[in-house]
Design a protein around this motif. Structure first.
Motif: not given
Ligand code: FES
Ligand SMILES: [Fe+2]
Length: 390
Positions: A5-14, A231-240
């Protein structure tokens, strides 16, 4: 381990740990032969740079155990012909490279001659014989595709769509002057592992902290065992977008500085990214930097041997500039490739153990999972059913 749950849904992580391929697929000669037939012989396989192939010279290449010849005619057209004479099957080209006489391919056995398209044009020393039709005895051909100055061959009668092969798209290198680059250095070695072991290692960076001290210094996110911040927890798309390289570095060289002028037509995003990977499974990957490009070829030799070839490609002006320092460029990636080769050999030695039947993939190994699903699909084997979260 971090909670999914710490990962964004768009993260490729399994969000699950899939089973790995059966261990015997990495050692068994019958399975290896099946992979040559079903994967290598049905895929586009990289065989060399067009600019490195001299005109009117035969070059032997081998794909999926098949003996082939590459030929460039005087107009620059490149063809691939099977290296077997239609008379009684003799090899035509006996050397790794052989200059042609009189624009003909002449069999060394009974001297049948073929033109550069493979058409049989001369059958010496024998009388005209009714019922023998020369036009029905041309050399067998294989499909050829040129992409960014790289030559690919496919043995299949009905080859797959080439544009569907590169993972991030056939246009990914359009801003690099690929056709004009020249090969400044080439390095070949045979590593003692199955070809899939090398590709699996390529498809994850979980090994980077333990295996690649200089690479994780250059690309700090690799030191966290991931390939990108996504692939990191807390990542979200669109970051600079930020350069993944350490502060002050521009490219993959020992000192982090470009080896010559940067390519003029790259976008800001391509410069910031510092490296653009294009993966052409199962044959090669290309890494394009701001100043040079590297191509690595993976060729199965036997169930437990794989030939790796790395080519460093540069603008001709870069290579001829006073003070150009080839070692500063080559040593960086050569070290990484050597470390990956040693890790792959270590992996191979361990998976021969009779107690090891198959492994388990971790969430960051999503691209290993994608690779293994691709292998299963090519072999017509059932896929692992639970896919990464939508
Ligand atoms: S096998 Fe080639 S001419 Fe006889
Ligand atoms: Fe690696």
């Amino acid at each position: 381990m971090e909670q999914p749950s710490a990962f964004h849904p768009a993260s490729p992580i399994l969000d699950f740990c899939p089973p790995s391929l059966p261990a015997r697929w990495y050692t068994d000669p019958d399975h290896y032969a099946r992979e040559l037939r079903e994967i290598q012989a049905k895929s586009w396989i990289y065989v060399g740079r067009a600019s490195d192939l001299p005109a009117l010279t035969l070059r032997r290449v081998e794909i999926a155990g098949q003996n082939l010849m590459l030929i460039k005619d005087e107009k620059g057209e490149i063809r691939c012909l099977h290296n077997t004479c239609r008379h009684r099957g003799s090899e035509l080209c006996q050397h790794s490279e052989q200059k042609l006489k009189a624009k003909l391919i002449t069999c060394p056995y009974h001297e049948w001659s073929y033109d550069l398209t493979g058409k049989l044009v001369r059958v010496p020393h024998v009388p005209e014989t009714p019922g023998f039709d020369k036009s029905a005895h041309g050399l067998f051909t294989a499909h050829v595709k040129l992409w960014n100055g790289f030559i690919f061959v496919c043995l299949a009668d009905d080859p797959p769509d080439f544009n569907a092969v590169p993972d991030i798209g056939a246009k990914a290198l359009d801003n690099w002057p690929m056709e004009n680059l020249v090969t400044g250095h080439r390095m070949t070695s045979v590593i003692k592992c199955n070809w899939k072991v090398f590709w699996e290692n390529y498809n994850e960076c979980l090994h980077c902290p333990g295996i690649h001290p200089t690479l994780i210094d250059m690309v700090p996110v690799y030191g966290k065992g991931v390939m990108s911040a996504a692939e990191m927890p807390g990542w979200a798309p669109g970051a600079d977008a930020q350069s993944p390289l350490k502060s002050g570095a521009r490219t993959w060289t020992v000192n982090g500085q470009p080896c010559g002028p940067e390519f003029a037509n790259l976008t800001d995003a391509e410069r910031t990214a510092a490296f653009t990977f294009v993966t052409l499974m199962p044959t090669m990957y290309v890494v394009a930097h701001v100043d040079y490009v590297r191509a690595v070829t993976v060729r199965p030799v036997s169930p437990e041997e794989t030939e790796l070839t790395a080519e460093w490609l540069f603008p001709a002006e870069t290579l001829s500039a006073p003070g150009f320092d080839l070692a500063n460029v080559v040593d960086f990636a050569a070290t990484v490739i050597r470390e990956d080769g040693e890790a792959s050999e270590m992996n191979q030695r361990g998976l021969r153990n009779a107690r090891f039947e198959r492994g388990t993939l971790m969430p960051q190994e999503f691209d290993v999972f994608n690779f293994q699903q691709w292998v299963r699909r090519k072999l017509g084997e059932p896929l692992v059913s639970k896919e990464p979260r939508p």
